[in-house]
Structure formats: C-alpha cells, structure tokens
Design a protein around this motif. Sequence first.
Motif, PDB file in Angstrom:
ATOM      1  N   ARG A 182       1.043  -1.242   0.105  1.00  0.00           N
ATOM      2  CA  ARG A 182      -0.120   0.139   0.438  1.00  0.00           C
ATOM      3  C   ARG A 182       0.985   1.213  -0.271  1.00  0.00           C
ATOM      4  O   ARG A 182       0.727   2.238  -0.684  1.00  0.00           O
ATOM      5  CB  ARG A 182      -0.954  -0.071   1.550  1.00  0.00           C
ATOM      6  N   ASP A 186       3.900   2.081  -7.590  1.00  0.00           N
ATOM      7  CA  ASP A 186       4.251   1.299  -8.943  1.00  0.00           C
ATOM      8  C   ASP A 186       5.633   0.984  -9.046  1.00  0.00           C
ATOM      9  O   ASP A 186       6.460   1.919  -9.004  1.00  0.00           O
ATOM     10  CB  ASP A 186       3.412   0.944  -9.701  1.00  0.00           C
ATOM     11  N   LEU A 212       0.694  -9.065  -5.021  1.00  0.00           N
ATOM     12  CA  LEU A 212       1.347  -7.719  -5.145  1.00  0.00           C
ATOM     13  C   LEU A 212       2.700  -7.352  -5.317  1.00  0.00           C
ATOM     14  O   LEU A 212       2.972  -6.165  -5.389  1.00  0.00           O
ATOM     15  CB  LEU A 212       0.608  -6.744  -3.910  1.00  0.00           C
ATOM     16  N   ARG A 260      -0.677  -1.376  -9.817  1.00  0.00           N
ATOM     17  CA  ARG A 260      -1.617  -1.407  -9.610  1.00  0.00           C
ATOM     18  C   ARG A 260      -2.679  -1.600 -10.829  1.00  0.00           C
ATOM     19  O   ARG A 260      -2.358  -0.821 -12.206  1.00  0.00           O
ATOM     20  CB  ARG A 260      -1.865   0.447  -8.520  1.00  0.00           C
TER      21      ARG A 260
END
Length: 260
Positions: A182, A186, A212, A260
């Motif tokens: 979070r 990127d 992720l 993302r």
Amino acid sequence: MPEDLTVDASAGDLPEDESTFRKQPVSFVRRSGRMSEAQDRAWSELAPFYAVDVPRDVASTSVHPDARLVPAEVYGREAPLTVEIGSGQGHAIVSAAASHPDRDYLAVEVFRAGLARTMLDADRAGARNLRLVEANAPEVLETLLPEASADEVWVFFPDPWHKARHNKRRLVKEGFGATAARALRDGGVLRLATDWEDYALQMREVLDADPLFERAFDGSADPGSDWAPRFEGRVMTAFERKGLNKGRDIRDLAYRRVAR
C-alpha cells in the motif's frame, strides 16, 4: 486534527507489552528505561526538527486512524522517499540520508533511546533529509503514509521471535505484503535482511506468494542462490555483526511492487 490527539514527547513510563491494547500482537515488547544526558538533549533540542508529531490511538506507540503524514509538507519538497521499519540506532538510515541528500528518509522505531541516537548522529552528519516516527510500523504503513508514497521500504534485521510460540509476533508474516505494498509506489522496492534462516525462509515464502510483489533478484550474483545480493546501501550494524559473530549467515531479499 483535534489538539488532544497530539503526542506528548515527554511521556513517562510505558507498559512492557503494548499488545494488551491492540487487536493484533505487535512485533516488539517495549520497555522503559533511563536515557543518557545526550539522549535527553536529543529529545529536547533535536526532536522538534527530526521527530514527526504523531497523533495516537489507544496505545502510546499507536497511530490515530485519522492521522496523515504528507511528505511534501514534512520535508518541504518532493523527492524519492525511503522508509526504514525498525531503524534501531539509525546506522543504516543516517548513512543513507547523509550520502543521498537528494532523497528523503523516514525512520520508524518504537525504542526512544534508538531514536535519540539516530537524531544525534543525523545532526552530526548534517542529514536534514531525515525524519523519525515513534510508532508501530504496520500502522505507519497502513494509514499514516499516503498510498504509493514510498520508493523503498527497508526491513533490516527485525526481531526474529525465534521461539515457535512467538512466531505470531513476527513482522513479516501473512498479510504483511499488502501492508507494505500500500505504501510503495508501483515499481517500488521492498528490501529485507535477516540472520535467522527460518525467518528468511518465512519472508521468502510470504512474499513469493503475494501477488502484489515480484522478485527483484534472480540469483545471478550468486548462481544457484535464492537470495538477493547484499544491498550496497545497507551498512554494517551491531545486529548484523552480532549475527556474524555467532556464525549465522546473512540473507537479503528484494521485491518489486507490481503495477496497480
């Protein structure tokens, strides 16, 4: 932000285990203790510049869910941001901040003596691009920092909690990937190091399985190895030296935040 949410930098003794006040176990046991005269001076003279004033929630190192840190306001500019989780006495992050004045650095730690040492060393090194947060790291990553605000997140030699019954306290476990992702932009990099083999294996298992992240290492620096080469920006610290003296191998990992 209401004034009564402001942290008191002169707070007295703290409970040994703050997990009493939290829904999830924390990765530290916080103990109070006397600080040296120099460390006391650091809090009175240097904290107004280096320490970020963090509104609290239920515990003394918690972060109020409404609190927000805006890097451009804190540092007075926009620059790549590196966040070190569990910065200890600050050796790695002070060295990095002094060597890279074009970047900004944030040290996250719960131990006041370590933060005081960090401020003293930063002041001596002239590192004005460093700030400190006295808080539980996951809360800093989950809510205090803006989403996608960090270029790098470092986790060097976190407490291994090596007894099996204490493994649940480890910082890097299932769910940590989402917390770190979070805060990372990127393509941002999560760097880790530990001298405990089973913790290194856990870190690798958790992050390899996290959609992720992708590995930012391929073993080419050490053919046949599943570990990253030593991060050149990670200076030798007392924790690493202690592990080496006990015959433990140091293992590095690096993961890139996927788009993302």
